[in-house]
Design an enzyme around this catalytic site. Structure first.
Site, mmCIF file in Angstrom:
data_model
loop_
_atom_site.group_PDB
_atom_site.id
_atom_site.type_symbol
_atom_site.label_atom_id
_atom_site.label_comp_id
_atom_site.label_asym_id
_atom_site.label_seq_id
_atom_site.Cartn_x
_atom_site.Cartn_y
_atom_site.Cartn_z
ATOM 1 N N GLY A 15 2.270 -38.176 -24.738
ATOM 2 C CA GLY A 15 3.619 -38.479 -25.179
ATOM 3 C C GLY A 15 3.751 -38.301 -26.681
ATOM 4 O O GLY A 15 2.779 -38.004 -27.389
ATOM 5 N N ALA A 16 4.958 -38.505 -27.176
ATOM 6 C CA ALA A 16 5.212 -38.430 -28.611
ATOM 7 C C ALA A 16 4.363 -39.471 -29.327
ATOM 8 O O ALA A 16 4.268 -40.617 -28.882
ATOM 9 C CB ALA A 16 6.696 -38.672 -28.894
ATOM 10 N N HIS A 56 0.570 -32.157 -40.139
ATOM 11 C CA HIS A 56 -0.278 -31.280 -39.323
ATOM 12 C C HIS A 56 -0.981 -30.247 -40.197
ATOM 13 O O HIS A 56 -2.182 -30.010 -40.025
ATOM 14 C CB HIS A 56 0.559 -30.564 -38.254
ATOM 15 C CG HIS A 56 0.842 -31.402 -37.058
ATOM 16 N ND1 HIS A 56 0.223 -31.208 -35.851
ATOM 17 C CD2 HIS A 56 1.679 -32.455 -36.872
ATOM 18 C CE1 HIS A 56 0.658 -32.084 -34.972
ATOM 19 N NE2 HIS A 56 1.549 -32.859 -35.571
#
Length: 178
Positions: A15-16, A56
């Protein structure tokens, strides 16, 4: 002389904010080189999303090669020692946008999904794919939310079928599914 085994294709679902991308990156820490396929398209007016992309980027080792804003199936046609594809959800959203499929019948992006699944299945090097798992909460109130949920759910099932390994990340903890 016996044939050597093909390196694994691994699907990482979650999930997020589950930690799926960090887990996927950790699967490749021993690889001397990694080609990182980043599917997110940066919108310069969306500062929150830009911040997420920066996190990221900053987390990736300097020796990894990043390929951004490209079609994964096209890139996977050229093999590399290790490839990380992050993430299928943003890729699917871009395909739904490109095909103006948000109000079209379900299955409008099936040709794109077919091409991606075929590319993953044909890929003979180490491959890690990150994708959001959906359907664990309330039914989306909008047609576009339900469309995305249905399309990503089907695509995740197809990718899991052609991958050698699959993990579900829950609260940062990996659960090996396959």
């Amino acid at each position: 002389m016996p044939a050597t085994a093909r390196p694994p294709r691994t699907l990482v679902l979650g999930g997020a904010r589950s930690g799926k991308s960090a887990f996927a990156e950790n699967l490749l820490t021993d690889a001397p080189t990694v080609r990182y396929l980043a599917t997110a398209v940066l919108d310069p007016t969306d500062h929150d999303f830009a911040d997420r992309i920066t996190v990221h980027r900053d987390r990736r080792p300097a020796h990894w090669t990043t390929v951004e804003n490209t079609e994964p199936a096209t890139v996977l046609a050229t093999e590399a020692p290790a490839t990380l594809l992050d993430d299928i959800g943003t890729w699917l959203t871009a395909r739904l946008d490109a095909r103006h499929a948000w109000d079209a019948p379900r299955g409008t992006v099936t040709p794109d999904c077919d091409e991606l699944v075929d590319a993953v299945q044909a890929y003979n090097q180490r491959l890690v794919i990150v994708s959001p798992e959906v359907g664990m909460g309330v039914i989306p109130a909008t047609r576009s939310g339900r469309l995305f949920r249905d399309e990503i759910g089907t695509l995740n099932q197809r990718l899991a079928a052609v991958c050698d390994q699959a993990y579900l990340i829950v609260a940062g903890l990996p659960v090996r599914l396959k």
